[in-house]
Design an enzyme around this catalytic site. Structure first.
Site, PDB file in Angstrom:
ATOM      1  N   ASN A   1       0.841  -1.190   0.000  1.00 52.42           N
ATOM      2  CA  ASN A   1       0.000   0.000   0.000  1.00 52.42           C
ATOM      3  C   ASN A   1       0.890   1.258   0.000  1.00 52.42           C
ATOM      4  O   ASN A   1       1.599   1.529   0.964  1.00 52.42           O
ATOM      5  CB  ASN A   1      -0.891  -0.053   1.246  1.00 52.42           C
ATOM      6  CG  ASN A   1      -1.805   1.143   1.352  1.00 52.42           C
ATOM      7  OD1 ASN A   1      -1.390   2.277   1.116  1.00 52.42           O
ATOM      8  ND2 ASN A   1      -3.048   0.878   1.700  1.00 52.42           N
TER       9      ASN A   1
ATOM     10  N   HIS B   1       0.275   4.443   0.121  1.00 51.18           N
ATOM     11  CA  HIS B   1      -0.010   5.480   1.124  1.00 51.18           C
ATOM     12  C   HIS B   1       0.643   5.134   2.454  1.00 51.18           C
ATOM     13  O   HIS B   1       1.244   5.964   3.115  1.00 51.18           O
ATOM     14  CB  HIS B   1      -1.515   5.650   1.320  1.00 51.18           C
ATOM     15  CG  HIS B   1      -2.183   6.203   0.120  1.00 51.18           C
ATOM     16  ND1 HIS B   1      -1.975   7.495  -0.298  1.00 51.18           N
ATOM     17  CD2 HIS B   1      -3.022   5.642  -0.778  1.00 51.18           C
ATOM     18  CE1 HIS B   1      -2.680   7.712  -1.402  1.00 51.18           C
ATOM     19  NE2 HIS B   1      -3.309   6.602  -1.713  1.00 51.18           N
TER      20      HIS B   1
ATOM     21  N   ASP C   1      -1.842  -4.249  11.309  1.00 51.20           N
ATOM     22  CA  ASP C   1      -3.240  -4.606  11.085  1.00 51.20           C
ATOM     23  C   ASP C   1      -4.096  -3.624  11.872  1.00 51.20           C
ATOM     24  O   ASP C   1      -3.731  -3.241  12.987  1.00 51.20           O
ATOM     25  CB  ASP C   1      -3.516  -6.052  11.512  1.00 51.20           C
ATOM     26  CG  ASP C   1      -4.765  -6.600  10.842  1.00 51.20           C
ATOM     27  OD1 ASP C   1      -5.048  -6.225   9.689  1.00 51.20           O
ATOM     28  OD2 ASP C   1      -5.481  -7.407  11.477  1.00 51.20           O
TER      29      ASP C   1
ATOM     30  N   PHE D   1     -10.229   6.842   3.154  1.00 54.34           N
ATOM     31  CA  PHE D   1     -10.714   5.542   2.701  1.00 54.34           C
ATOM     32  C   PHE D   1     -11.443   4.859   3.853  1.00 54.34           C
ATOM     33  O   PHE D   1     -11.547   5.403   4.954  1.00 54.34           O
ATOM     34  CB  PHE D   1      -9.537   4.685   2.202  1.00 54.34           C
ATOM     35  CG  PHE D   1      -8.639   4.208   3.321  1.00 54.34           C
ATOM     36  CD1 PHE D   1      -7.731   5.065   3.908  1.00 54.34           C
ATOM     37  CD2 PHE D   1      -8.719   2.892   3.797  1.00 54.34           C
ATOM     38  CE1 PHE D   1      -6.909   4.640   4.951  1.00 54.34           C
ATOM     39  CE2 PHE D   1      -7.902   2.460   4.824  1.00 54.34           C
ATOM     40  CZ  PHE D   1      -7.002   3.327   5.407  1.00 54.34           C
TER      41      PHE D   1
ATOM     42  N   TYR E   1     -13.657   3.612   6.632  1.00 60.05           N
ATOM     43  CA  TYR E   1     -14.749   4.182   7.428  1.00 60.05           C
ATOM     44  C   TYR E   1     -14.556   5.674   7.692  1.00 60.05           C
ATOM     45  O   TYR E   1     -15.280   6.248   8.510  1.00 60.05           O
ATOM     46  CB  TYR E   1     -14.841   3.432   8.770  1.00 60.05           C
ATOM     47  CG  TYR E   1     -15.151   1.960   8.626  1.00 60.05           C
ATOM     48  CD1 TYR E   1     -16.473   1.504   8.627  1.00 60.05           C
ATOM     49  CD2 TYR E   1     -14.135   1.010   8.497  1.00 60.05           C
ATOM     50  CE1 TYR E   1     -16.768   0.148   8.493  1.00 60.05           C
ATOM     51  CE2 TYR E   1     -14.410  -0.340   8.363  1.00 60.05           C
ATOM     52  CZ  TYR E   1     -15.720  -0.762   8.360  1.00 60.05           C
ATOM     53  OH  TYR E   1     -16.013  -2.102   8.232  1.00 60.05           O
ATOM     54  N   ASP E   2     -13.602   6.309   7.035  1.00 54.97           N
ATOM     55  CA  ASP E   2     -13.291   7.720   7.300  1.00 54.97           C
ATOM     56  C   ASP E   2     -14.510   8.655   7.280  1.00 54.97           C
ATOM     57  O   ASP E   2     -14.601   9.551   8.117  1.00 54.97           O
ATOM     58  CB  ASP E   2     -12.244   8.241   6.297  1.00 54.97           C
ATOM     59  CG  ASP E   2     -10.829   7.839   6.691  1.00 54.97           C
ATOM     60  OD1 ASP E   2     -10.643   7.323   7.813  1.00 54.97           O
ATOM     61  OD2 ASP E   2      -9.908   8.041   5.869  1.00 54.97           O
TER      62      ASP E   2
ATOM     63  N   LYS F   1      -4.784  14.164   9.159  1.00 56.37           N
ATOM     64  CA  LYS F   1      -5.179  12.806   9.564  1.00 56.37           C
ATOM     65  C   LYS F   1      -3.944  11.979   9.896  1.00 56.37           C
ATOM     66  O   LYS F   1      -3.899  11.289  10.910  1.00 56.37           O
ATOM     67  CB  LYS F   1      -5.990  12.117   8.457  1.00 56.37           C
ATOM     68  CG  LYS F   1      -6.391  10.715   8.878  1.00 56.37           C
ATOM     69  CD  LYS F   1      -7.007   9.858   7.802  1.00 56.37           C
ATOM     70  CE  LYS F   1      -6.979   8.403   8.246  1.00 56.37           C
ATOM     71  NZ  LYS F   1      -7.370   7.470   7.202  1.00 56.37           N
TER      72      LYS F   1
ATOM     73  N   HIS G   1      -4.358   6.512  14.225  1.00 56.37           N
ATOM     74  CA  HIS G   1      -4.000   5.255  14.894  1.00 56.37           C
ATOM     75  C   HIS G   1      -2.703   4.680  14.316  1.00 56.37           C
ATOM     76  O   HIS G   1      -1.803   4.281  15.021  1.00 56.37           O
ATOM     77  CB  HIS G   1      -5.153   4.268  14.722  1.00 56.37           C
ATOM     78  CG  HIS G   1      -5.797   4.326  13.357  1.00 56.37           C
ATOM     79  ND1 HIS G   1      -6.453   5.447  12.907  1.00 56.37           N
ATOM     80  CD2 HIS G   1      -5.811   3.456  12.321  1.00 56.37           C
ATOM     81  CE1 HIS G   1      -6.882   5.251  11.680  1.00 56.37           C
ATOM     82  NE2 HIS G   1      -6.492   4.052  11.285  1.00 56.37           N
ATOM     83  N   ARG G   2      -2.616   4.657  12.965  1.00 54.56           N
ATOM     84  CA  ARG G   2      -1.437   4.070  12.320  1.00 54.56           C
ATOM     85  C   ARG G   2      -0.194   4.911  12.640  1.00 54.56           C
ATOM     86  O   ARG G   2       0.854   4.376  12.992  1.00 54.56           O
ATOM     87  CB  ARG G   2      -1.659   4.025  10.805  1.00 54.56           C
ATOM     88  CG  ARG G   2      -0.937   2.900  10.112  1.00 54.56           C
ATOM     89  CD  ARG G   2      -1.380   2.729   8.666  1.00 54.56           C
ATOM     90  NE  ARG G   2      -2.374   3.671   8.232  1.00 54.56           N
ATOM     91  CZ  ARG G   2      -3.681   3.440   8.212  1.00 54.56           C
ATOM     92  NH1 ARG G   2      -4.137   2.260   8.561  1.00 54.56           N
ATOM     93  NH2 ARG G   2      -4.541   4.359   7.824  1.00 54.56           N
TER      94      ARG G   2
HETATM   95  P1  IMP Z   1      -5.721  -2.599   7.307  1.00 53.61           P
HETATM   96  O1  IMP Z   1      -5.300  -3.581   8.346  1.00 53.61           O
HETATM   97  O2  IMP Z   1      -4.907  -1.329   7.359  1.00 53.61           O
HETATM   98  O3  IMP Z   1      -5.788  -3.192   5.937  1.00 53.61           O
HETATM   99  O4  IMP Z   1      -7.194  -2.117   7.691  1.00 53.61           O
HETATM  100  C1  IMP Z   1      -8.288  -3.009   7.720  1.00 53.61           C
HETATM  101  C2  IMP Z   1      -9.570  -2.244   7.457  1.00 53.61           C
HETATM  102  O5  IMP Z   1      -9.792  -1.284   8.503  1.00 53.61           O
HETATM  103  C3  IMP Z   1      -9.572  -1.426   6.167  1.00 53.61           C
HETATM  104  O6  IMP Z   1      -9.994  -2.209   5.075  1.00 53.61           O
HETATM  105  C4  IMP Z   1     -10.550  -0.325   6.488  1.00 53.61           C
HETATM  106  O7  IMP Z   1     -11.876  -0.758   6.295  1.00 53.61           O
HETATM  107  C5  IMP Z   1     -10.338  -0.086   7.960  1.00 53.61           C
HETATM  108  N1  IMP Z   1      -9.367   1.010   8.169  1.00 53.61           N
HETATM  109  C6  IMP Z   1      -8.036   0.877   8.484  1.00 53.61           C
HETATM  110  N2  IMP Z   1      -7.469   2.075   8.618  1.00 53.61           N
HETATM  111  C7  IMP Z   1      -8.443   2.992   8.368  1.00 53.61           C
HETATM  112  C8  IMP Z   1      -8.453   4.422   8.339  1.00 53.61           C
HETATM  113  O8  IMP Z   1      -7.448   5.112   8.564  1.00 53.61           O
HETATM  114  N3  IMP Z   1      -9.641   4.983   8.055  1.00 53.61           N
HETATM  115  C9  IMP Z   1     -10.764   4.282   7.798  1.00 53.61           C
HETATM  116  N4  IMP Z   1     -10.804   2.962   7.796  1.00 53.61           N
HETATM  117  C10 IMP Z   1      -9.643   2.307   8.078  1.00 53.61           C
END
Ligand code: IMP
Length: 192
Positions: A10, A12, A69, A149, A151-152, A172, A177-178
């Site tokens: 990914n 981003h 994750d 993207f 649930y933003d 953001k 969280h990330r």
């Molecule tokens: P991943 O582990 O980063 O792939 O996130 C799993 C799922 O959580 C994604 O497919 C989104 O539906 C949701 N998600 C993760 N990070 C975000 C965010 O920053 N904003 C909104 N939804 C998120």
């Protein structure tokens, strides 16, 4: 400079992580190490999935590595969709369907508290570490904003009036969280 693999393709996420860590480590993507596998994520916790991905890369490609994750944990839904956030409305469904399901499940509920939680798992020199980043907030009753993207459009972080989808990506990425989990990873690596 030491190479650390970030188990993602990914762009981003890579950019976000390179901004935080890039000065001291070469961060390689899966593509850059020749990994085109669909890495299994079959655990039932965020920690489990992050570790599973990092271990896969270490076992198969030999690199020290980290993986992330993320899930949206909604209080009134007992922490759902959580680890199932990407496929809440079923496999093959998109963010729109996931949000539709979330808003439906929350219909009539007054408790709209939720949090995004990211777990980063690091495999370094034979040891495993995890780092957690959380951002608390509330779920609206309808979508607002078009950026971002997942649930933003329905998530308003605590202390803010806008949804994540109404904020600029810079803002953001500063509070997400990330970013919080990766900052903890960076603090750990820089202290070593
Ligand atoms: P991943 O582990 O980063 O792939 O996130 C799993 C799922 O959580 C994604 O497919 C989104 O539906 C949701 N998600 C993760 N990070 C975000 C965010 O920053 N904003 C909104 N939804 C998120």
């Amino acid at each position: 400079m030491k190479t650390l693999v970030f188990a993602t393709n990914n762009l981003h996420k890579l950019e976000e992580v390179r901004d935080i860590l890039g000065g001291s480590f070469r961060i390689a993507s899966l593509k850059e190490i020749g990994c085109i596998d669909d890495i299994p994520e079959t655990a039932d916790t965020l920690e489990g999935n992050a570790l599973q991905k990092a271990r896969y890369v270490k076992d198969k490609f030999g690199y020290d590595c980290f993986a992330d994750d993320t899930g949206l944990e909604v209080e009134a839904l007992g922490g759902a969709p959580g680890v199932f956030s990407a496929r809440y409305a079923g496999l093959g469904h998109d963010s729109e369907a996931n949000m539709r399901k979330l808003l439906k499940e929350l219909e009539g509920k007054t408790n709209r508290q939720a949090q995004f939680r990211t777990v980063v798992a690091l495999l370094l020199e034979g040891r495993e570490y995890t780092f957690e980043g959380i951002v608390c907030g509330t779920i609206l009753t309808e979508r607002r904003g078009t950026a971002g993207f997942g649930y933003d459009p329905v998530f308003v972080p605590e202390g803010y009036a806008e949804t994540f989808a109404e904020m600029g990506s810079e803002e953001k990425n500063r509070i997400s969280h990330r970013a919080r989990a990766v900052q903890k990873l960076a603090d750990f690596l820089h202290k070593r």
